[in-house]
Design a protein around this motif. Structure first.
Motif, mmCIF file in Angstrom:
data_model
loop_
_atom_site.group_PDB
_atom_site.id
_atom_site.type_symbol
_atom_site.label_atom_id
_atom_site.label_comp_id
_atom_site.label_asym_id
_atom_site.label_seq_id
_atom_site.Cartn_x
_atom_site.Cartn_y
_atom_site.Cartn_z
ATOM 1 N N UNK A 71 -33.140 60.333 21.438
ATOM 2 C CA UNK A 71 -32.399 59.750 22.547
ATOM 3 C C UNK A 71 -32.700 59.822 23.878
ATOM 4 N N UNK A 72 -32.780 61.311 24.065
ATOM 5 C CA UNK A 72 -33.201 61.658 25.460
ATOM 6 C C UNK A 72 -34.474 60.967 25.933
ATOM 7 N N UNK A 73 -35.668 61.113 24.749
ATOM 8 C CA UNK A 73 -36.739 60.335 25.305
ATOM 9 C C UNK A 73 -36.643 58.842 25.390
ATOM 10 N N UNK A 74 -35.639 58.174 24.973
ATOM 11 C CA UNK A 74 -35.634 56.792 24.986
ATOM 12 C C UNK A 74 -34.653 56.598 26.258
ATOM 13 N N UNK A 75 -34.209 57.380 27.176
ATOM 14 C CA UNK A 75 -33.643 57.120 28.357
ATOM 15 C C UNK A 75 -32.214 57.505 28.106
ATOM 16 N N UNK A 76 -31.578 57.875 27.098
ATOM 17 C CA UNK A 76 -30.181 58.147 27.181
ATOM 18 C C UNK A 76 -29.893 59.255 27.873
ATOM 19 N N UNK A 77 -28.699 59.417 28.417
ATOM 20 C CA UNK A 77 -28.018 60.734 28.832
ATOM 21 C C UNK A 77 -27.437 61.394 27.752
ATOM 22 N N UNK A 78 -27.887 62.453 27.450
ATOM 23 C CA UNK A 78 -27.645 63.193 26.090
ATOM 24 C C UNK A 78 -26.941 64.580 26.704
ATOM 25 N N UNK A 79 -25.890 64.865 26.084
ATOM 26 C CA UNK A 79 -25.317 66.279 26.330
ATOM 27 C C UNK A 79 -25.338 66.951 24.695
ATOM 28 N N UNK A 80 -25.724 68.116 24.819
ATOM 29 C CA UNK A 80 -26.085 68.819 23.516
ATOM 30 C C UNK A 80 -25.330 70.213 23.421
ATOM 31 N N UNK A 101 -33.528 69.791 25.383
ATOM 32 C CA UNK A 101 -32.462 69.716 26.378
ATOM 33 C C UNK A 101 -31.779 71.251 26.108
ATOM 34 N N UNK A 102 -30.998 71.135 26.900
ATOM 35 C CA UNK A 102 -30.104 72.505 27.449
ATOM 36 C C UNK A 102 -29.170 72.365 26.518
ATOM 37 N N UNK A 103 -29.137 73.429 25.549
ATOM 38 C CA UNK A 103 -27.849 73.703 24.636
ATOM 39 C C UNK A 103 -26.565 74.364 25.069
ATOM 40 N N UNK A 104 -25.582 73.755 25.100
ATOM 41 C CA UNK A 104 -24.306 74.365 25.473
ATOM 42 C C UNK A 104 -23.439 74.878 24.440
#
Length: 506
Positions: A71-80, A101-104
């Motif tokens: 999803x991030x590679x497709x340009x989606x704003x992702x929160x993990x 992605x940063x893991x919170x």
């Protein structure tokens, strides 16, 4: 056939066999699963932002890590958001390492209205209640009313039983793999899944066949091959003769509902077996359905000799007691069965309750060599009267309870409800998924019993007849919709039956 249902253990075995056969390894299957989830999110929620992906420490979380990366590679704003660390060297650990992605920490999870959640905390194999950070995340998402895309099952739903373990996400879409699980169809899990998308990730039909699943989603694919169609030269008795026992003068309507349903389902001849004191009441309401006086077992013997009936319904409106027991045991015992041309006995309502104090007598009769097939159609209360120990075992799912009861009774059990389970003595079982609330009306079960008996009369095997009847009954009720009463059901069956016949000849 893709209507097999896999338990969590069977799904794990399907993974293992696929990996052993190659060319996919475990991480390869995980990548395909994550890709399937990302594809659904992009297609259904293209404007969602951000997309919160919640990952657990196991394989379900691994699927989430893959989906988050794509999803991030497709340009989606992702929160993990992560709950725990994957086991070192596991496929989930590989997926986490490949996700930049940063893991919170899940303990800090926060979201706003308008965002989307991908739930990948725990999958079908969950065996203990959600608690701690996972439970708080479920509550936060629920409070905000956020749409959820669940991976495999909504986290908190048991894939084995459909039970909600502590709490669970209510998904808008659930993406599962290879085959559905029982928890997708059994309540209350079914209500939490939303739309179910079945994704192909490379686990082939040949692999599933090697597992030999014994649980199925009920539908025409399961029984269409043996669904009866009348021959061009068929006469009424070659299409089967169903007999329905009537209650006394103030309780005749249930039997007539069953009789009409049997006729609609294709039985060539249907007879209501009435006590003498109810003959006039029944005669005033019957036209194409025949009527015969049967007051005692001796009358039943004459019927067996004269008419060679094919199937019976005993219970609707009949009354609880010795008379019901005598009729049932007479039909099941004394070497009648197939030698007398009897395909089966459908025991419903009062017929079931009549054996409350001596169920083993019924079960032993059903085990008599040559006895006709026994089909019982209990709702929850009746199930508890016949098998109280099984009903009270909280460790068993509805599916497991129906299976245990079928094996004990040597009968096909239709454990009724919005998620009806049909189980055979040989271990096969089907879960029905097309039920509707409109069927919760007086007399609906009498109609179902009649459909089963009508199909039995035409020579359909007992398990398949019960499965077909449950599906047809539910489909007719669903299509009719609000305002349905039991009297509507036999007529509402017509378009369903017509479509089944048309597809059978395609």
């Amino acid at each position: 056939m893709r209507n097999e249902l896999l338990s969590p253990a069977e799904m794990a075995e399907a993974d293992r066999l696929t990996i052993a056969e190659g060319p996919l390894d475990g991480y390869g299957l995980m990548r395909r699963a994550g890709e399937a989830v990302a594809t659904v999110v992009l297609a259904r929620y293209p404007a969602a932002k951000p997309v919160h992906v919640l990952c657990g420490p196991g394989n379900n979380g691994g699927d989430g890590y893959v989906a988050a990366r794509l999803l991030e590679e497709s340009g989606v704003d992702v929160a993990l958001w992560a709950s725990g660390e994957p086991r070192e060297g596991s496929d989930a650990a590989l997926a986490a390492a490949d996700c930049p992605l940063e893991r919170r920490p899940l303990s800090a999870f926060a979201a706003k209205a308008g965002s989307l959640v991908v739930a990948a905390l725990y999958g079908a194999g969950l065996s203990k209640p959600l608690s701690g950070d996972a439970a708080r995340a479920v509550q936060a998402v629920t409070d905000l009313g956020l749409p959820v895309v669940a991976i495999d099952l909504p986290s908190g739903v048991s894939g084995e039983s459909g039970a909600i373990l502590g709490c669970a996400f209510r998904a808008a879409i659930t993406v599962t793999f290879a085959r559905k699980k029982p928890g997708h169809l059994l309540l209350p899990g079914r209500e939490m899944c939303g739309e179910i998308v079945l994704a192909d990730i490379g686990i082939g039909d040949a692999i599933i066949a090697r597992i030999v699943p014994q649980t199925f989603e009920n539908g025409p694919a399961l029984w269409r091959a043996v669904f009866p169609a009348p021959a061009v030269d068929a006469h009424k008795y070659r299409r089967g003769h169903t007999n329905v026992f009537s209650g006394g003068p103030s309780a005749t309507g249930a039997a007539r509902l069953s009789a009409l349903a049997a006729a609609r389902s294709g039985a060539g001849a249907v007879t209501v077996l009435s006590p003498a004191n109810a003959m006039q009441v029944n005669a005033a309401h019957l036209t194409s359905i025949m009527l015969r006086k049967v007051d005692a077992v001796a009358d039943l013997g004459a019927l067996l000799t004269d008419r060679r009936p094919s199937s019976f319904v005993l219970g609707p409106g009949f009354g609880v007691g010795e008379k019901a027991r005598d009729f049932a045991l007479a039909l099941l015992g004394a070497g009648q069965g197939q030698d007398a041309g009897i395909e089966g006995l459908v025991l419903d309502a009062d017929g079931i309750s009549s054996f409350r104090d001596e169920p083993e007598t019924l079960f032993q009769a059903a085990r008599t060599p040559g006895a006709p097939a026994l089909v019982m159609t209990p709702h929850e209360g009746e199930f508890g009267r016949l098998s109280p120990d099984i009903a009270d075992d909280k460790a068993l799912s509805k599916l497991a309870k129906a299976r245990a009861a079928a094996q004990r009774a040597n009968a096909v059990i239709v454990y009724k409800g919005a998620d009806s389970v049909i189980a055979a003595p040989d271990g096969r079982a089907a879960i029905n998924g097309n039920g509707a609330p409109w069927l919760a009306t007086a007399g609906s079960g009498d109609v179902l019993a009649g459909i089963i008996a009508g199909l039995l009369a035409q020579g359909m095997p007992a398990f398949e007849a019960a499965c077909a009847a449950v599906w047809i009954h539910a489909e007719a009720g669903s299509r009719f919709g609000p305002g349905l009463i039991a009297e509507d059901l036999p007529q509402a069956m017509l378009p369903v039956l017509r479509e089944l016949m048309e597809r059978a000849t395609e």
